[in-house]
Design an enzyme around this catalytic site. Structure first.
Site, PDB file in Angstrom:
ATOM      1  N   LYS A 152      -0.315  -6.520  -8.002  1.00 34.33           N
ATOM      2  CA  LYS A 152      -0.145  -6.264  -9.430  1.00 34.33           C
ATOM      3  C   LYS A 152       0.264  -7.542 -10.168  1.00 34.33           C
ATOM      4  CE  LYS A 152       1.618  -1.588  -8.477  1.00 34.33           C
ATOM      5  NZ  LYS A 152       2.752  -0.681  -8.767  1.00 34.33           N
ATOM      6  N   TYR A 206      -3.986   5.360 -13.235  1.00 38.19           N
ATOM      7  CA  TYR A 206      -2.671   6.005 -13.139  1.00 38.19           C
ATOM      8  C   TYR A 206      -2.637   7.373 -13.817  1.00 38.19           C
ATOM      9  CZ  TYR A 206      -0.340   1.953 -11.046  1.00 38.19           C
ATOM     10  OH  TYR A 206       0.059   0.962 -10.187  1.00 38.19           O
ATOM     11  N   PHE A 256       7.323   6.872 -17.807  1.00 30.59           N
ATOM     12  CA  PHE A 256       7.029   5.470 -17.498  1.00 30.59           C
ATOM     13  C   PHE A 256       5.546   5.115 -17.670  1.00 30.59           C
ATOM     14  CE2 PHE A 256       6.887   7.801 -13.419  1.00 30.59           C
ATOM     15  CZ  PHE A 256       5.642   7.435 -12.921  1.00 30.59           C
ATOM     16  N   ARG A 302       0.178   1.785   3.105  1.00 31.41           N
ATOM     17  CA  ARG A 302       1.321   2.430   2.447  1.00 31.41           C
ATOM     18  C   ARG A 302       2.618   2.031   3.152  1.00 31.41           C
ATOM     19  NH1 ARG A 302       0.921   4.805  -2.584  1.00 31.41           N
ATOM     20  NH2 ARG A 302       2.553   6.272  -2.012  1.00 31.41           N
ATOM     21  N   THR A 316       8.193   3.283  -2.980  1.00 31.14           N
ATOM     22  CA  THR A 316       7.879   2.958  -4.383  1.00 31.14           C
ATOM     23  C   THR A 316       9.049   2.246  -5.059  1.00 31.14           C
ATOM     24  OG1 THR A 316       6.472   4.922  -4.454  1.00 31.14           O
ATOM     25  CG2 THR A 316       7.140   3.973  -6.576  1.00 31.14           C
ATOM     26  N   ARG A 339       7.520  -4.577  -0.520  1.00 34.34           N
ATOM     27  CA  ARG A 339       8.488  -4.263  -1.587  1.00 34.34           C
ATOM     28  C   ARG A 339       9.923  -4.520  -1.126  1.00 34.34           C
ATOM     29  NH1 ARG A 339       5.229   1.297  -3.134  1.00 34.34           N
ATOM     30  NH2 ARG A 339       3.836   0.413  -4.716  1.00 34.34           N
ATOM     31  N   ASN A 399       7.025  -3.545  -8.648  1.00 34.12           N
ATOM     32  CA  ASN A 399       7.052  -3.435  -7.181  1.00 34.12           C
ATOM     33  C   ASN A 399       5.855  -4.091  -6.484  1.00 34.12           C
ATOM     34  OD1 ASN A 399       5.152  -1.514  -7.779  1.00 34.12           O
ATOM     35  ND2 ASN A 399       6.307   0.224  -7.003  1.00 34.12           N
ATOM     36  N   HIS A 455       0.050  -2.177  -4.960  1.00 34.24           N
ATOM     37  CA  HIS A 455      -0.427  -0.795  -4.992  1.00 34.24           C
ATOM     38  C   HIS A 455      -1.310  -0.581  -3.769  1.00 34.24           C
ATOM     39  CE1 HIS A 455      -2.314   2.925  -6.364  1.00 34.24           C
ATOM     40  NE2 HIS A 455      -3.419   2.415  -5.844  1.00 34.24           N
ATOM     41  N   GLU A 503     -10.399   5.221  -6.280  1.00 35.29           N
ATOM     42  CA  GLU A 503      -9.905   3.914  -6.736  1.00 35.29           C
ATOM     43  C   GLU A 503     -10.893   2.792  -6.407  1.00 35.29           C
ATOM     44  OE1 GLU A 503      -5.139   5.030  -6.700  1.00 35.29           O
ATOM     45  OE2 GLU A 503      -5.910   3.752  -5.095  1.00 35.29           O
TER      46      GLU A 503
HETATM   47  N1  UDP Z   1       6.544   3.631 -11.640  1.00 36.35           N
HETATM   48  C1  UDP Z   1       7.492   3.230 -12.561  1.00 36.35           C
HETATM   49  N2  UDP Z   1       8.628   3.983 -12.715  1.00 36.35           N
HETATM   50  C2  UDP Z   1       8.845   5.126 -11.989  1.00 36.35           C
HETATM   51  C3  UDP Z   1       7.881   5.536 -11.055  1.00 36.35           C
HETATM   52  C4  UDP Z   1       6.730   4.770 -10.902  1.00 36.35           C
HETATM   53  O1  UDP Z   1       7.325   2.203 -13.223  1.00 36.35           O
HETATM   54  O2  UDP Z   1       9.891   5.760 -12.169  1.00 36.35           O
HETATM   55  C5  UDP Z   1       5.330   2.812 -11.457  1.00 36.35           C
HETATM   56  C6  UDP Z   1       5.425   1.898 -10.240  1.00 36.35           C
HETATM   57  O3  UDP Z   1       4.757   0.680 -10.557  1.00 36.35           O
HETATM   58  C7  UDP Z   1       4.679   2.679  -9.188  1.00 36.35           C
HETATM   59  C8  UDP Z   1       3.580   3.300 -10.035  1.00 36.35           C
HETATM   60  O4  UDP Z   1       4.213   3.660 -11.246  1.00 36.35           O
HETATM   61  O5  UDP Z   1       4.187   1.835  -8.156  1.00 36.35           O
HETATM   62  C9  UDP Z   1       2.926   4.526  -9.444  1.00 36.35           C
HETATM   63  O6  UDP Z   1       3.924   5.442  -9.048  1.00 36.35           O
HETATM   64  P1  UDP Z   1       3.785   6.234  -7.669  1.00 36.35           P
HETATM   65  O7  UDP Z   1       4.885   7.229  -7.614  1.00 36.35           O
HETATM   66  O8  UDP Z   1       2.386   6.732  -7.527  1.00 36.35           O
HETATM   67  O9  UDP Z   1       4.108   5.096  -6.589  1.00 36.35           O
HETATM   68  P2  UDP Z   1       3.194   4.265  -5.568  1.00 36.35           P
HETATM   69  O10 UDP Z   1       2.052   5.141  -5.164  1.00 36.35           O
HETATM   70  O11 UDP Z   1       2.772   3.009  -6.275  1.00 36.35           O
HETATM   71  O12 UDP Z   1       4.124   3.952  -4.417  1.00 36.35           O
HETATM   72 MG    MG Z   2       0.842   6.434  -6.194  1.00 33.31          MG
END
Ligand code: UDP
Ligand code: MG
Length: 149
Positions: free
Chosen positions: A9, A49, A57, A85, A91, A102, A112, A115, A126
């Site tokens: 990112k 997203y 958010f 993952r 996350t 991370r 973070n 992705h 995706e």
């Molecule tokens: N995110 C954020 N605040 C939150 C939760 C998520 O900014 O409270 C952002 C963060 O960049 C995260 C993305 O939204 O990676 C997608 O969220 P998801 O829960 O799908 O996490 P990921 O799949 O990226 O681990």
């Molecule tokens: Mg996700």
């Protein structure tokens, strides 16, 4: 073989962590079959997203992910989705174990670094969202004979 979509990112690009992410993927034995640097446009960010579109958010996330270039990859390998993952870590970087991307390089959820697709269905969507067919490559890595039994 399984395919997953991985993104460094804008914060990862700005902080010079692209090579670190690529290096970890390569050393794990996973194969990068497509890769590009591109600035994600708003429409694509909203689609990417969309599962989070009703979350508080969402708007800052779209603004942030479109703010400067990202690096996108298609990564191939047995269980590539699960492995990426776990390499990314939780996350929220506070919960991410040391040794994960991370857990080693990030502090806040909204910054973070990486992705990765969370399921086969998401990976397919995706990959189609960020790449077209002509951007794929197909090749064998010489170490595949040692990686797989
Ligand atoms: N995110 C954020 N605040 C939150 C939760 C998520 O900014 O409270 C952002 C963060 O960049 C995260 C993305 O939204 O990676 C997608 O969220 P998801 O829960 O799908 O996490 P990921 O799949 O990226 O681990
Ligand atoms: Mg996700």
């Amino acid at each position: 073989m399984e395919h997953t979509y991985v993104m460094v990112k804008p914060d990862g690009v700005q902080r010079g962590i692209i090579g670190e992410v690529i290096s970890r993927i390569e050393k794990r034995g996973l194969k990068i079959i497509a890769m590009k640097m591109h600035q994600i446009d708003e429409e694509t960010a909203r689609e990417h997203y969309k599962e989070h579109s009703d979350k508080p958010f969402f708007e800052p996330l779209v603004e942030y992910i479109t703010s400067s270039p990202s690096v996108s990859m298609i990564v191939e390998g047995k269980d590539a989705i699960k492995i990426l993952r776990s390499m990314n870590g939780a996350t929220n970087p506070v919960e991410a174990h040391p040794g994960t991307i991370r857990g080693d390089f990030a502090i806040e959820t909204g910054r973070n670094i990486v992705h990765a697709s969370d399921s086969e269905e998401t990976a397919e969507k995706e990959i189609a969202l960020h790449f077209n067919d002509s951007e794929y490559t197909r090749y064998s890595r010489i170490d595949e004979v040692c990686l797989y039994e």
